[in-house]
Design an enzyme around this catalytic site. Structure first.
Site, short mmCIF file in Angstrom:
data_model
loop_
_atom_site.label_atom_id
_atom_site.label_comp_id
_atom_site.label_asym_id
_atom_site.label_seq_id
_atom_site.Cartn_x
_atom_site.Cartn_y
_atom_site.Cartn_z
N LYS A 1 49.31 37.23 33.61
CA LYS A 1 48.30 37.68 32.64
C LYS A 1 48.68 37.36 31.19
O LYS A 1 47.82 37.04 30.38
CB LYS A 1 48.02 39.18 32.81
CG LYS A 1 47.29 39.47 34.10
CD LYS A 1 46.52 40.76 34.07
CE LYS A 1 45.65 40.84 35.32
NZ LYS A 1 44.90 42.06 35.44
N LYS B 1 43.58 33.92 42.53
CA LYS B 1 42.82 34.94 43.25
C LYS B 1 41.50 35.22 42.53
O LYS B 1 41.39 35.01 41.31
CB LYS B 1 43.65 36.21 43.43
CG LYS B 1 43.72 37.08 42.21
CD LYS B 1 44.30 38.45 42.54
CE LYS B 1 44.30 39.27 41.27
NZ LYS B 1 43.68 40.54 41.35
N LYS C 1 37.89 40.11 38.69
CA LYS C 1 36.68 40.54 37.97
C LYS C 1 36.75 40.19 36.49
O LYS C 1 35.73 40.13 35.82
CB LYS C 1 36.40 42.04 38.20
CG LYS C 1 37.47 42.99 37.74
CD LYS C 1 37.04 44.42 37.98
CE LYS C 1 38.00 45.17 38.88
NZ LYS C 1 39.40 45.17 38.48
N1 AQP Z 1 41.06 38.63 45.12
C1 AQP Z 1 41.43 39.73 45.73
N2 AQP Z 1 41.59 39.78 47.08
C2 AQP Z 1 41.96 40.93 47.70
N3 AQP Z 1 42.18 42.09 47.04
C3 AQP Z 1 42.03 42.09 45.70
N4 AQP Z 1 42.17 43.05 44.76
C4 AQP Z 1 41.90 42.53 43.55
N5 AQP Z 1 41.56 41.25 43.65
C5 AQP Z 1 41.65 40.93 44.98
C6 AQP Z 1 42.54 44.42 45.05
O1 AQP Z 1 41.57 45.24 44.41
C7 AQP Z 1 42.20 46.45 43.98
C8 AQP Z 1 41.84 46.77 42.58
O2 AQP Z 1 42.42 45.89 41.68
P1 AQP Z 1 42.55 46.25 40.14
O3 AQP Z 1 41.23 46.34 39.52
O4 AQP Z 1 43.38 47.47 39.98
O5 AQP Z 1 43.37 45.09 39.54
P2 AQP Z 1 43.55 43.64 40.02
O6 AQP Z 1 44.34 43.60 41.28
O7 AQP Z 1 44.14 42.90 38.85
O8 AQP Z 1 42.06 43.17 40.33
P3 AQP Z 1 41.18 42.13 39.54
O9 AQP Z 1 39.83 42.10 40.13
O10 AQP Z 1 41.91 40.83 39.44
O11 AQP Z 1 41.09 42.82 38.14
P4 AQP Z 1 41.43 42.20 36.73
O12 AQP Z 1 40.61 40.94 36.65
O13 AQP Z 1 41.00 43.22 35.74
O14 AQP Z 1 42.88 41.95 36.68
C9 AQP Z 1 43.69 46.27 44.21
O15 AQP Z 1 44.02 46.94 45.41
C10 AQP Z 1 43.84 44.81 44.37
O16 AQP Z 1 44.95 44.46 45.19
#
Ligand code: AQP
Length: 331
Positions: free
Chosen positions: A114, A197, A200
């Protein structure tokens, strides 16, 4: 002590929940809610580490709470709450940060991903994000943390912090949690770049399917999803990561084994498979989005759910932070 094993998990309101978050996290939460004592959080403090937009944040928080319920979590069975409403999360974060080695944090790959080239200008919150996550989990003595694979390293760090704390104070204060990762949906990849991956907060909206996307948009994004030129459908995440990701998504939504999916579509063109994939996604997520909107319209109901959830979470948090403070000499 609680009788049922306790589950804790959360999602950041950094944007509208994607099918990656849904398949990697929420779908499993729904399946766990009867068997375990579950706490599901909107981790709004975590989201302050990225993109600052107060109005959007408020909207995402409300949408995501409503989506938890629309996706099948029953607020009578599970505790749904906002992290920032239980101040013990922040308090425990400070305490744990005094028990966390810098070297452990330096190894966290999410920070490296990040922050990228901007390590010097990245905020301290992004760096210490895993300590807040450890506090979220340890505050409730959770046994199980259902997450996608991207969060596995953070759960391992949480275990290290808990083990080290317990050892230092000479008492088993914290429960050592286990990560539970759904083997199929462990990592849903970006539709534009299968080496990343699905996220969002990815600047490109066509890299993901949001749970709030409408039918037309879902079809458009799936049609545009990157695939290779091979004339058939086959599953090989190393050599054919893009089509394999689409097969994984199809398999997760339909519960049909990957090999069977390939067999069903092997003689078809990519474009035909993509239409079928769009159909299964639409069938599953559009009704959830519609229900989410309905729930959001009932402001009183939403407020009541979060008020009750906060009360239940706060009761556990207050008791446990009291124990921690006493053992370290600041009660
Ligand atoms: N691509 C993915 N495949 C499977 N699981 C995923 N998770 C996130 N992306 C994937 C799981 O969703 C949960 C919530 O995640 P988070 O919002 O706490 O943070 P993150 O993992 O960083 O998810 P994002 O969507 O990528 O958010 P941003 O963009 O804000 O960083 C977790 O259980 C995660 O494993």
């Amino acid at each position: 002590m609680h009788n049922k094993k306790r589950v804790f998990s959360g999602i950041q309101p950094t944007g509208k929940i994607t099918i990656g978050n849904y398949l990697g996290a929420i779908k499993n939460w729904v399946a766990m809610q009867q068997q375990y004592d579950c706490l599901f959080c909107i981790v709004d403090l975590h989201s302050l580490t990225s993109n600052f937009n107060p109005q959007e944040l408020q909207e995402n928080i409300r949408y995501n709470i409503a989506l938890y319920i629309a996706a099948g979590l029953n607020p009578d069975n599970v505790t749904i709450f906002r992290q920032s409403k239980v101040s013990e999360h922040s308090e425990l974060t400070w305490i744990l940060s005094c028990f966390t080695q810098m070297g452990w944090l330096n190894r966290m790959t999410q920070f490296k991903d990040k922050a990228g080239k901007n390590k010097e200008t990245a905020n301290l919150g992004l760096y210490s994000y895993p300590v807040l996550m450890a506090a979220d989990i340890l505050l409730y003595n959770a046994n199980i943390v259902p997450v996608g694979e991207d969060q596995k390293q953070h759960i391992e760090l949480t275990r290290d912090i808990a083990i080290s704390f317990n050892k230092k104070v000479g008492k088993e204060i914290f429960t050592i949690p286990d990560a539970v990762i759904d083997s199929k949906a462990k990592r849903i990849m970006s539709l534009k770049d299968a080496s990343k991956k699905m996220s969002k907060s990815d600047p490109s909206d066509i890299s993901r399917i949001n749970m709030s996307d409408n039918e037309e948009l879902i079809r458009k994004k799936i049609r545009k999803a990157k695939t290779d030129d091979a004339p058939c459908i086959s599953y090989n995440p190393i050599d054919r990561p893009e089509i394999s990701n689409l097969i994984d998504i199809y398999s997760c939504f339909t519960e049909i084994d990957v090999n069977k999916v390939v067999k069903n579509f092997e003689l078809m063109k990519n474009s035909e498979f993509k239409e079928a994939l769009a159909d299964v996604i639409i069938k599953k997520i559009c009704p959830i989005h519609q229900k989410t909107i309905q729930i959001m319209e009932d402001k009183e109901y939403l407020e009541e759910i979060t008020k009750n959830g906060t009360m239940k979470a706060k009761a556990i948090a207050e008791k446990n932070i009291g124990i921690v403070k006493q053992i370290i000499g600041i009660s």
